[in-house]
Design a protein around this motif. Structure first.
Motif, PDB file in Angstrom:
ATOM      1  N   ILE A 198       0.911  -1.297   0.244  1.00 16.56           N
ATOM      2  CA  ILE A 198       0.142   0.199  -0.059  1.00 16.56           C
ATOM      3  C   ILE A 198       0.795   1.317  -0.119  1.00 16.56           C
ATOM      4  O   ILE A 198       0.556   2.244  -0.909  1.00 16.56           O
ATOM      5  CB  ILE A 198      -1.153  -0.173   1.271  1.00 16.56           C
ATOM      6  N   LEU A 242      -6.675   5.679  -4.838  1.00 16.35           N
ATOM      7  CA  LEU A 242      -7.106   4.516  -4.050  1.00 16.35           C
ATOM      8  C   LEU A 242      -8.450   4.245  -4.251  1.00 16.35           C
ATOM      9  O   LEU A 242      -8.747   2.609  -4.309  1.00 16.35           O
ATOM     10  CB  LEU A 242      -6.708   4.671  -2.809  1.00 16.35           C
ATOM     11  N   ARG A 243      -9.475   5.077  -4.276  1.00 17.97           N
ATOM     12  CA  ARG A 243     -10.895   4.956  -4.475  1.00 17.97           C
ATOM     13  C   ARG A 243     -10.879   4.127  -5.904  1.00 17.97           C
ATOM     14  O   ARG A 243     -11.763   3.104  -6.046  1.00 17.97           O
ATOM     15  CB  ARG A 243     -11.434   6.152  -4.157  1.00 17.97           C
ATOM     16  N   LEU A 281      -8.753   2.353  -7.640  1.00 21.24           N
ATOM     17  CA  LEU A 281      -8.154   1.148  -7.611  1.00 21.24           C
ATOM     18  C   LEU A 281      -9.200  -0.042  -6.749  1.00 21.24           C
ATOM     19  O   LEU A 281      -9.402  -1.080  -7.431  1.00 21.24           O
ATOM     20  CB  LEU A 281      -6.822   1.202  -6.806  1.00 21.24           C
ATOM     21  N   PHE A 282      -9.631   0.640  -5.800  1.00 18.17           N
ATOM     22  CA  PHE A 282     -10.602  -0.568  -4.890  1.00 18.17           C
ATOM     23  C   PHE A 282     -11.963  -0.831  -5.732  1.00 18.17           C
ATOM     24  O   PHE A 282     -12.360  -1.512  -5.336  1.00 18.17           O
ATOM     25  CB  PHE A 282     -10.810   0.026  -3.469  1.00 18.17           C
ATOM     26  N   GLU A 283     -12.457   0.358  -6.511  1.00 12.68           N
ATOM     27  CA  GLU A 283     -13.603   0.230  -7.391  1.00 12.68           C
ATOM     28  C   GLU A 283     -13.464  -0.867  -8.357  1.00 12.68           C
ATOM     29  O   GLU A 283     -14.260  -1.439  -8.644  1.00 12.68           O
ATOM     30  CB  GLU A 283     -14.325   1.374  -7.740  1.00 12.68           C
ATOM     31  N   LEU A 319     -10.639  -2.953  -9.184  1.00 14.22           N
ATOM     32  CA  LEU A 319      -9.611  -4.262  -8.709  1.00 14.22           C
ATOM     33  C   LEU A 319     -10.518  -5.499  -8.745  1.00 14.22           C
ATOM     34  O   LEU A 319     -10.201  -6.284  -9.000  1.00 14.22           O
ATOM     35  CB  LEU A 319      -8.720  -4.155  -7.455  1.00 14.22           C
ATOM     36  N   ARG A 336      -5.006  -5.971 -14.190  1.00 14.76           N
ATOM     37  CA  ARG A 336      -4.327  -5.369 -13.141  1.00 14.76           C
ATOM     38  C   ARG A 336      -3.452  -4.471 -13.059  1.00 14.76           C
ATOM     39  O   ARG A 336      -3.118  -3.310 -12.593  1.00 14.76           O
ATOM     40  CB  ARG A 336      -3.999  -6.602 -12.161  1.00 14.76           C
TER      41      ARG A 336
END
Length: 193
Positions: free
Chosen positions: A142, A160-161, A163-165, A167, A176
């Motif tokens: 991270i 990050l938002r 990425l997490f949405e 991934l 990826r």
């Protein structure tokens, strides 16, 4: 230059009001003028050749005064005193201090690099308490993503938002890889108002 400056700031703090007008204050003032030249170059958005010329015109005379002051005071200052140590350090580092005059792309200090690694230096002690090697691996991942996002001009929260949405839907290595910070266009992360 920042390290040299810091040593003379320590002398000023220790000496208190007596330092005003003294050697430490004079050195501190000259270094301030050097950073003033850098600020001027930054403000005018000069290219490296113009910065080199500006430094030759304005910084070189200041550095010459600084060197003359240090050379004049080194013999009359006890080397083990705080001021003596600061003077000795500055003289010992002189060749490194003036090298930035040779290239407009260089800076008088390494503050940018130090600021970039500071979170890791501060976090190093915390990482000892990751609890488990897998936790340490997760932390390293991270932190790497965050710093790479910063280095690529991405706002970290938005990255990050994103990425997490996305991934969970990435099923191939290519998908990826496309989510790594260096492959993201900063404009694609702008959130609607």
């Amino acid at each position: 230059m920042a390290h040299v400056r810091r040593k003379f700031v320590e002398v000023e703090k220790t000496a208190g009001k007596k330092a005003k007008g003294g050697t430490a204050h004079a050195v501190f003032d000259l270094i301030g003028k050097l950073y003033g030249v850098e600020h001027q170059a930054e403000k005018q958005k000069l290219n490296p050749e113009q910065i080199k010329a500006l430094r030759a015109e304005k910084s070189r005379p200041i550095l010459d005064k600084l060197k003359a002051l240090l050379d004049a005071r080194v013999a009359s200052t006890p080397p083990k005193s705080l001021l003596g140590k600061a003077i000795g350090y500055a003289i010992k580092q002189w060749e490194r201090l003036v090298v930035y005059l040779e290239d407009g792309r260089l800076r008088p200090d390494n503050n940018l690099a130090e600021n970039a690694i500071r979170p890791f230096a501060v976090g190093r002690k915390n990482w000892l308490f990751s609890g488990h090697p897998r936790g340490a691996d997760a932390s390293a991942t991270i932190y790497s993503l965050i710093e790479t996002a910063k280095a690529n001009g991405l706002e970290t929260y938005r990255y990050l938002r994103h990425l997490f949405e996305h991934l969970p839907a990435a099923t191939t290595d290519a998908q990826r890889k496309a989510l790594l910070p260096q492959y993201i266009d900063p404009q694609s992360l702008i959130m609607p108002a």
